[in-house]
Each structure stands twice: as structure tokens, then as C-alpha cells.
Design a protein around this motif. Structure first.
Motif, short mmCIF file in Angstrom:
data_model
loop_
_atom_site.label_atom_id
_atom_site.label_comp_id
_atom_site.label_asym_id
_atom_site.label_seq_id
_atom_site.Cartn_x
_atom_site.Cartn_y
_atom_site.Cartn_z
N ASN A 11 -1.54 -14.83 7.41
CA ASN A 11 -2.37 -13.65 7.13
C ASN A 11 -1.74 -12.76 6.05
O ASN A 11 -1.55 -11.56 6.24
CB ASN A 11 -2.58 -12.84 8.41
N ALA A 12 -1.42 -13.38 4.93
CA ALA A 12 -0.77 -12.65 3.84
C ALA A 12 -1.49 -12.86 2.51
O ALA A 12 -0.88 -12.76 1.45
CB ALA A 12 0.68 -13.11 3.72
N LEU A 16 0.47 -12.63 -1.17
CA LEU A 16 1.17 -13.89 -1.40
C LEU A 16 1.42 -14.20 -2.87
O LEU A 16 2.52 -14.64 -3.24
CB LEU A 16 0.39 -15.04 -0.75
N GLU A 17 0.45 -13.99 -3.71
CA GLU A 17 0.63 -14.35 -5.12
C GLU A 17 1.77 -13.57 -5.76
O GLU A 17 2.56 -14.12 -6.55
CB GLU A 17 -0.67 -14.13 -5.91
N LYS A 18 1.90 -12.29 -5.42
CA LYS A 18 3.00 -11.48 -5.96
C LYS A 18 4.34 -12.02 -5.48
O LYS A 18 5.30 -12.09 -6.25
CB LYS A 18 2.85 -10.02 -5.54
N ALA A 19 4.41 -12.43 -4.21
CA ALA A 19 5.65 -13.00 -3.68
C ALA A 19 6.02 -14.27 -4.44
O ALA A 19 7.17 -14.45 -4.87
CB ALA A 19 5.49 -13.30 -2.19
N ASN A 42 -7.87 -15.61 4.44
CA ASN A 42 -8.03 -16.69 3.47
C ASN A 42 -6.71 -17.09 2.81
O ASN A 42 -6.67 -17.52 1.66
CB ASN A 42 -9.05 -16.30 2.40
N SER A 43 -5.60 -16.97 3.56
CA SER A 43 -4.30 -17.34 3.02
C SER A 43 -4.24 -18.80 2.58
O SER A 43 -3.62 -19.14 1.57
CB SER A 43 -3.20 -17.08 4.05
N LEU A 44 -4.86 -19.69 3.35
CA LEU A 44 -4.83 -21.11 3.00
C LEU A 44 -5.49 -21.34 1.64
O LEU A 44 -4.96 -22.10 0.80
CB LEU A 44 -5.53 -21.94 4.07
N ALA A 91 6.10 -13.54 2.99
CA ALA A 91 4.93 -13.63 2.13
C ALA A 91 4.42 -12.28 1.65
O ALA A 91 3.66 -12.21 0.68
CB ALA A 91 3.82 -14.39 2.85
N ASP A 92 4.82 -11.19 2.33
CA ASP A 92 4.38 -9.87 1.89
C ASP A 92 5.50 -9.10 1.18
O ASP A 92 5.41 -7.88 1.00
CB ASP A 92 3.84 -9.05 3.07
N ASP A 93 6.55 -9.80 0.78
CA ASP A 93 7.68 -9.19 0.08
C ASP A 93 7.85 -9.86 -1.29
O ASP A 93 7.11 -10.78 -1.63
CB ASP A 93 8.97 -9.36 0.91
N TYR A 94 8.85 -9.43 -2.05
CA TYR A 94 9.07 -10.05 -3.36
C TYR A 94 10.50 -9.86 -3.83
O TYR A 94 11.19 -8.94 -3.40
CB TYR A 94 8.08 -9.52 -4.40
N TYR A 95 10.92 -10.77 -4.72
CA TYR A 95 12.25 -10.72 -5.31
C TYR A 95 12.27 -9.80 -6.53
O TYR A 95 11.28 -9.67 -7.25
CB TYR A 95 12.69 -12.10 -5.79
#
Length: 311
Positions: A11-12, A16-19, A42-44, A91-95
Motif C-alpha cells: 500500500n505504497a 514508491l516511485e520516489k523511493a 494499486n501498488s502492484l 517504500a514510503d522513504d527515500y535515499y
């Protein structure tokens, strides 16, 4: 360095794309392993679009296409990862752009098996901000208070260093040699739906030689929003105590079969016992006594404790 980044996805879709993009920025990242865990949004579909975007992105689901939790998803990611080094990302975080700066130097030393750093916070919703700050005050950095390596990391995580070590470092800021995980048969406890990261990190700090990297500024960012599970549970509520009990029981069972330093065994045993007693009695009075005992173990003189410590 060649790094596999493991991202459990549930459920991200919104994040997700930003991660994924934040991991793609590094030449060292040879693959991004997405483990889709039967999301209800619609994560899948987002995952399926991303794997077309870059050949480094790979998508997997559990064999039964079911929902198995973050621990099981990360374990599947470890099974599928092919690179020498493993990193994790929610999935809701980022580097951030400095994510692997310290690692590139520290891992030149052969004995180092894992490196950890600090993560920052980005508030994505006002409700998420209020819930997070009500539980964790105004903490802007999840990190440790001083550089550490080896056994000091384990003792710090258990609150046994003379100077307070700090909070658990986050999986987003951990990089580990896959060979160290294989050698020590380390994986996530799939019976823990929450706190499987704390369980894993504690065990990792005993079995592997860890060293701190960048701890004074963020190398990754945690997104705080309305659906963060960590902020939903009231401290010392029955639900909180139940989840803590499961975590510390897992650590207690593990410590019973490994030759940890005596003070580490004692701390794990006393913490496990405190949550066990709290659940059995429902009396916060006794729970508070055992919390105090954890800080001052000499006040606890039960025969059971000494039987355990001396065996």
C-alpha cells in the motif's frame, strides 16, 4: 561496490516511485528488488510500470501471492538479491545523495560486515506529524550519539554503554555484506508483524561486525504520514505491551542459545520478563518495578533469574 536494494511494498503506490528513483541515482546500485505483498491499493500496477522503466528494477511476489508482512517480504528479497552488499529501503522513504559515501571507504576494511548511519524525517501530512511528535517529541534525526563498532554496538542497542547510545538505527541506513548474513544464517523473524527490524538489528549486532558511518546528518529520509504504524500504538497500552513482549521473547529465545556477554543476557531476560509479567497481571505497578530493575539489575534477586544467568 555492487548493491542490491530490497524494498518491501505494501500500500505504497503514492510514494514508491520516489523511493525507487532515489536508489537508481547510484551507480553502485546494481538491482532494486521489489517485493509486492498483496497491497490493497494499486501498488502492484506501479511496480509493473517501474520494471519497464529500468532493467535494474526487479519485481517479485510471495509464491501464493498473499500478504505475509514486512519480515517475510524482506526475507524473500534476501533470497532473490544477487549483489555482494545488501541495503534496505521502505517504500514510503527515500535515499539522499550521500547514502553510500561512508560505505565506499569503510568496507575497504575486510573485517567490517555492516555499516549504519542516520535518517531524517519529512512530514507528509499534518496528522502524521502530530502523531509522530506526540510519541517521539521533536526528534529530527534517528541516529546514535557516538561512533561505535563491534561489541559496543550490541551493548549500545541494549542500553548497556556508559553513555546513552541512542535509538535503534533504521534499516534504511544499514548496508550489510550478504556473505555475513549467509554465514550466520540471519534473516527476519516472520512471526513478528512489527518490530522485526529491531529484532534483526540486535541479532545482527551480535553475529556481525558493524561500524557506524555518517551519524551526524541524514543519509535517508523517513516519510511520516497518516498510516505509519509506529505512531498508532499508545506506549504501555495492552497492544504496545503485547508487541514488545513478542519482540523480547524472540530475543530471549535467541539469547538462550547463543553465548552473549552476561550483561546482555541479563538485560534481554529482564526486559522480556517485565513485559511477560505485565501481560499476565495487567498491573502497571509490577511492570514499572521490572522496568526499574532493568536499569538497576542488582535489585532483582529471583532464583529464576540466577538459574538462567548461571546456566
Amino acid at each position: 561496490m555492487q548493491i542490491s536494494v530490497i524494498i518491501p511494498v505494501y500500500n505504497a503506490a503514492e510514494f514508491l516511485e520516489k523511493a525507487v528513483d532515489s536508489a537508481l541515482q547510484f551507480n553502485e546500485v546494481q538491482e532494486i528488488v521489489l517485493i509486492e505483498d498483496k497491497s490493497t491499493d494499486n501498488s502492484l500496477e506501479v511496480c509493473q510500470k517501474l520494471i519497464v522503466k529500468d532493467s535494474r528494477i526487479k519485481l517479485y511476489q510471495h509464491a501464493d501471492k498473499g500478504n505475509h508482512g514486512a519480515g517475510a517480504s524482506r526475507n524473500l528479497g534476501l533470497e532473490k538479491a544477487n549483489c555482494e552488499f545488501i541495503s534496505f529501503l521502505d517504500a514510503d522513504d527515500y535515499y539522499l545523495s550521500n547514502r553510500f559515501e561512508a560505505e565506499k571507504e569503510i568496507f575497504k576494511e575486510a573485517k567490517i560486515e555492516g555499516v549504519f548511519g542516520a535518517i531524517g524525517i519529512e512530514y507528509l501530512t499534518e496528522k502524521g506529524k502530530e502523531e509522530f511528535q506526540s510519541k517521539f517529541k521533536n526528534i529530527s534525526l534517528t541516529t546514535v550519539n557516538f561512533p561505535a563498532e563491534g561489541e559496543t554496538v550490541l551493548k549500545g542497542l541494549l542500553g548497556l554503554t556508559p553513555t546513552v547510545f541512542g535509538t535503534f538505527f533504521h534499516l534504511n541506513a544499514l548496508t550489510i555484506r550478504k556473505s555475513a548474513l549467509v554465514k550466520n544464517n540471519l534473516c527476519f523473524n516472520e512471526n513478528l508483524r512489527v518490530h522485526q527490524d529491531s529484532d534483526f538489528i540486535t541479532k545482527l549486532a551480535y553475529h556481525c561486525y558493524l561500524k557506524s558511518g555518517i551519524i551526524d546528518k541524514a543519509i535517508a529520509i523517513r516519510g511520516v504520514h497518516d498510516n505509519n504504524r509506529i505512531t498508532k500504538i499508545i506506549r504501555y497500552s495492552p497492544q504496545y505491551n503485547q508487541r514488545q513482549f513478542l519482540l523480547w521473547k524472540s530475543l530471549y529465545d535467541w539469547s538462550s542459545t547463543n553465548p552473549l556477554p552476561l550483561d546482555c543476557k541479563r538485560k534481554i531476560y529482564l526486559t522480556y520478563t517485565s513485559f511477560d509479567l505485565s501481560l499476565k497481571t495487567g498491573l502497571n505497578k509490577y511492570f514499572c518495578i521490572f522496568l526499574e530493575a532493568i536499569k538497576n539489575p542488582q535489585i532483582v534477586k529471583t532464583q529464576y533469574r540466577f538459574t538462567y544467568l548461571n546456566r
